[in-house]
Design an enzyme around this catalytic site. Structure first.
Site, PDB file in Angstrom:
ATOM      1  N   GLY A   1       0.669  -1.219   0.058  1.00  9.02           N
ATOM      2  CA  GLY A   1       0.011  -0.090   0.002  1.00  9.02           C
ATOM      3  C   GLY A   1       0.581   1.241   0.081  1.00  9.02           C
TER       4      GLY A   1
ATOM      5  N   HIS B   1       5.511   0.186 -12.940  1.00  8.96           N
ATOM      6  CA  HIS B   1       6.319  -0.966 -12.831  1.00  8.96           C
ATOM      7  C   HIS B   1       7.448  -0.514 -12.482  1.00  8.96           C
ATOM      8  CE1 HIS B   1       7.210  -4.757 -14.004  1.00  8.96           C
ATOM      9  NE2 HIS B   1       8.261  -4.633 -14.641  1.00  8.96           N
TER      10      HIS B   1
ATOM     11  N   LEU C   1      -1.603  -7.312  -8.511  1.00 10.84           N
ATOM     12  CA  LEU C   1      -1.016  -8.386  -9.080  1.00 10.84           C
ATOM     13  C   LEU C   1      -1.767  -9.472  -9.818  1.00 10.84           C
ATOM     14  CD1 LEU C   1       1.699  -9.262  -6.302  1.00 10.84           C
ATOM     15  CD2 LEU C   1       2.143  -7.700  -8.247  1.00 10.84           C
TER      16      LEU C   1
ATOM     17  N   GLU D   1       9.766   6.240  -8.231  1.00 13.43           N
ATOM     18  CA  GLU D   1       8.431   5.688  -8.279  1.00 13.43           C
ATOM     19  C   GLU D   1       7.409   6.863  -7.447  1.00 13.43           C
ATOM     20  OE1 GLU D   1       6.821   1.702  -7.637  1.00 13.43           O
ATOM     21  OE2 GLU D   1       8.835   1.042  -7.985  1.00 13.43           O
TER      22      GLU D   1
ATOM     23  N   ASN E   1      -0.525   2.030 -14.708  1.00 18.50           N
ATOM     24  CA  ASN E   1       0.097   1.202 -13.866  1.00 18.50           C
ATOM     25  C   ASN E   1       1.850   1.729 -13.569  1.00 18.50           C
ATOM     26  OD1 ASN E   1       0.766  -1.297 -12.533  1.00 18.50           O
ATOM     27  ND2 ASN E   1       2.106  -1.724 -14.283  1.00 18.50           N
TER      28      ASN E   1
ATOM     29  N   ASP F   1       1.787  -5.133 -19.140  1.00 19.23           N
ATOM     30  CA  ASP F   1       3.006  -4.196 -19.108  1.00 19.23           C
ATOM     31  C   ASP F   1       3.504  -3.583 -20.591  1.00 19.23           C
ATOM     32  OD1 ASP F   1       4.951  -6.099 -16.557  1.00 19.23           O
ATOM     33  OD2 ASP F   1       3.268  -4.550 -16.409  1.00 19.23           O
TER      34      ASP F   1
HETATM   35  N1  LIG Z   1      -4.552  -5.854 -18.334  1.00 17.01           N
HETATM   36  C1  LIG Z   1      -3.636  -5.777 -17.533  1.00 17.01           C
HETATM   37  N2  LIG Z   1      -3.819  -6.102 -16.103  1.00 17.01           N
HETATM   38  C2  LIG Z   1      -2.500  -5.742 -15.290  1.00 17.01           C
HETATM   39  C3  LIG Z   1      -1.402  -5.213 -15.863  1.00 17.01           C
HETATM   40  C4  LIG Z   1      -1.362  -4.753 -17.021  1.00 17.01           C
HETATM   41  O1  LIG Z   1      -0.321  -3.893 -17.624  1.00 17.01           O
HETATM   42  N3  LIG Z   1      -2.484  -5.152 -17.978  1.00 17.01           N
HETATM   43  N4  LIG Z   1      -0.207  -4.963 -14.977  1.00 17.01           N
HETATM   44  C5  LIG Z   1      -0.106  -5.629 -13.734  1.00 17.01           C
HETATM   45  C6  LIG Z   1       0.964  -5.093 -12.928  1.00 17.01           C
HETATM   46  N5  LIG Z   1       1.985  -5.964 -13.128  1.00 17.01           N
HETATM   47  C7  LIG Z   1       3.231  -5.390 -13.576  1.00 17.01           C
HETATM   48  O2  LIG Z   1       3.444  -3.883 -13.546  1.00 17.01           O
HETATM   49  C8  LIG Z   1       2.056  -7.264 -12.885  1.00 17.01           C
HETATM   50  C9  LIG Z   1       1.490  -7.975 -12.185  1.00 17.01           C
HETATM   51  C10 LIG Z   1       1.685  -9.432 -12.037  1.00 17.01           C
HETATM   52  C11 LIG Z   1       2.211 -10.119 -12.731  1.00 17.01           C
HETATM   53  C12 LIG Z   1       2.229 -11.637 -12.596  1.00 17.01           C
HETATM   54  O3  LIG Z   1       2.874 -12.200 -13.344  1.00 17.01           O
HETATM   55  N6  LIG Z   1       1.145 -11.987 -11.632  1.00 17.01           N
HETATM   56  C13 LIG Z   1       1.072 -13.436 -11.508  1.00 17.01           C
HETATM   57  C14 LIG Z   1      -0.091 -13.631 -10.122  1.00 17.01           C
HETATM   58  C15 LIG Z   1       0.709 -12.975  -8.967  1.00 17.01           C
HETATM   59  C16 LIG Z   1      -0.054 -13.278  -7.798  1.00 17.01           C
HETATM   60  O4  LIG Z   1      -1.322 -13.238  -7.963  1.00 17.01           O
HETATM   61  O5  LIG Z   1       0.553 -13.284  -6.610  1.00 17.01           O
HETATM   62  C17 LIG Z   1       0.451 -14.122 -12.591  1.00 17.01           C
HETATM   63  O6  LIG Z   1      -0.371 -13.400 -13.460  1.00 17.01           O
HETATM   64  O7  LIG Z   1       0.749 -15.319 -12.651  1.00 17.01           O
HETATM   65  C18 LIG Z   1       2.757  -9.536 -13.851  1.00 17.01           C
HETATM   66  C19 LIG Z   1       2.856  -8.248 -14.217  1.00 17.01           C
HETATM   67  C20 LIG Z   1      -1.468  -5.641 -13.177  1.00 17.01           C
HETATM   68  N7  LIG Z   1      -2.546  -5.994 -14.033  1.00 17.01           N
HETATM   69  N1  LIG Z   2       4.430  -5.298 -11.513  1.00 12.70           N
HETATM   70  C1  LIG Z   2       3.806  -4.623 -10.521  1.00 12.70           C
HETATM   71  C2  LIG Z   2       4.823  -4.198  -9.457  1.00 12.70           C
HETATM   72  O1  LIG Z   2       5.774  -4.949  -9.330  1.00 12.70           O
HETATM   73  N2  LIG Z   2       4.567  -3.208  -8.876  1.00 12.70           N
HETATM   74  C3  LIG Z   2       5.456  -2.825  -7.858  1.00 12.70           C
HETATM   75  O2  LIG Z   2       4.905  -3.262  -6.597  1.00 12.70           O
HETATM   76  C4  LIG Z   2       5.453  -2.109  -5.656  1.00 12.70           C
HETATM   77  C5  LIG Z   2       4.210  -1.800  -4.783  1.00 12.70           C
HETATM   78  O3  LIG Z   2       4.657  -1.493  -3.540  1.00 12.70           O
HETATM   79  P1  LIG Z   2       3.257  -1.168  -2.360  1.00 12.70           P
HETATM   80  O4  LIG Z   2       2.509  -2.460  -2.814  1.00 12.70           O
HETATM   81  O5  LIG Z   2       3.746  -1.091  -1.170  1.00 12.70           O
HETATM   82  O6  LIG Z   2       2.731   0.033  -3.080  1.00 12.70           O
HETATM   83  C6  LIG Z   2       6.039  -1.068  -6.371  1.00 12.70           C
HETATM   84  O7  LIG Z   2       7.475  -0.980  -6.347  1.00 12.70           O
HETATM   85  C7  LIG Z   2       5.622  -1.187  -7.768  1.00 12.70           C
HETATM   86  O8  LIG Z   2       6.313  -0.943  -8.717  1.00 12.70           O
END
Ligand SMILES: Nc1nc2c(c(=O)[nH]1)N[C@@H](CN(C=O)c1ccc(C(=O)N[C@@H](CCC(=O)O)C(=O)O)cc1)CN2
Ligand SMILES: NCC(=O)N[C@@H]1O[C@H](COP(=O)([O-])[O-])[C@@H](O)[C@H]1O
Length: 209
Positions: free
Chosen positions: A11, A105, A88, A175, A103, A146
């Protein structure tokens, strides 16, 4: 400008936005925080006086049903922009939300992005690759992880003795400036998107939004 934030972790990203708002550095209101799991961010955001609800994808028969539950709650709160703040789960993006979901990243996309790349995994991969710089990327969210148009990127150095925690801290500090700035530019209508390219358009006599 009414903001909805989606979380799955600590958070800190939301709390940083709230701090910028409280300091008068971002003219916005966080009207909803939705968490994909019962995570530390739920308690922290509640303690900050924010409206928080856990909406777990596991409670829904499909990704589409999960997305409908998320967007229904966000639209009920009248949000203008949605920020994925360490969220996630894959989120279906309805057409009416195109270019209204951002988003952040923790790498310089496209490096170290895509499925499986989140949190400390990103920093460990960057260190294992031996990169000398890393950083963060703010992008619009599209169906594919992404892959949306990049709004901004901030570069940080990778020090020879960095471990994942040290790099994560340096990237997160970047960030904390990059995301509020991107939200401010969006709120001010200064982001022009052509294909996958985003231009920040400064207009004369622009009051900072
Ligand atoms: N439609 C979209 N949804 C999300 C995006 C996006 O670009 N398009 N970005 C993600 C955030 N993210 C990176 O910035 C990201 C988050 C999670 C994953 C990932 O591999 N997740 C796992 C599950 C992880 C878990 O539930 O603990 C998976 O899908 O197997 C990759 C990138 C958020 N949503
Ligand atoms: N691919 C998505 C990802 O990795 N996001 C990353 O999770 C952290 C969130 O921290 P928070 O939960 O403490 O805000 C941040 O560093 C953000 O860039």
């Amino acid at each position: 400008m009414r903001l909805a934030c989606l979380i799955s972790g600590g958070g800190r990203t939301v709390l940083n936005l709230q701090e910028k708002i409280a300091a008068g550095a971002l003219n916005a209101e966080i009207v909803s925080v939705l968490a994909s799991r019962d995570c530390a961010g739920v308690g922290r955001c509640e303690a900050a006086g924010l409206s928080v609800e856990v909406v777990s994808p596991r409670r829904f028969p499909s990704e589409i049903a999960f997305g409908e539950a998320i967007w229904g709650r966000i639209e009920q709160r009248g949000a203008d922009l949605t920020v994925l703040a360490g969220f996630l789960s894959r989120l279906p993006i309805p057409e009416r939300w195109e270019l209204r979901v951002m988003n952040i990243h923790p790498s310089l996309l496209p490096a170290f992005g895509g499925a499986g790349m989140y949190g400390d995994r990103v920093h460990r991969a960057a260190l294992a690759r031996g990169v000398t710089v890393s950083g963060c990327t703010v992008h619009f969210v599209t169906e594919e992880y992404d892959a949306g148009p990049i709004v901004s990127q901030s570069i940080v150095p990778v020090e020879p003795d960095d471990d994942a925690d040290a790099l994560a801290a340096r990237v997160f500090a970047a960030e904390c400036d990059a995301l509020p700035a991107a939200v401010r530019e969006w709120a001010g209508g200064r982001l022009e998107v052509t294909g996958n390219r985003v231009r920040i358009v400064r207009r004369p006599l622009e009051e900072d939004g």
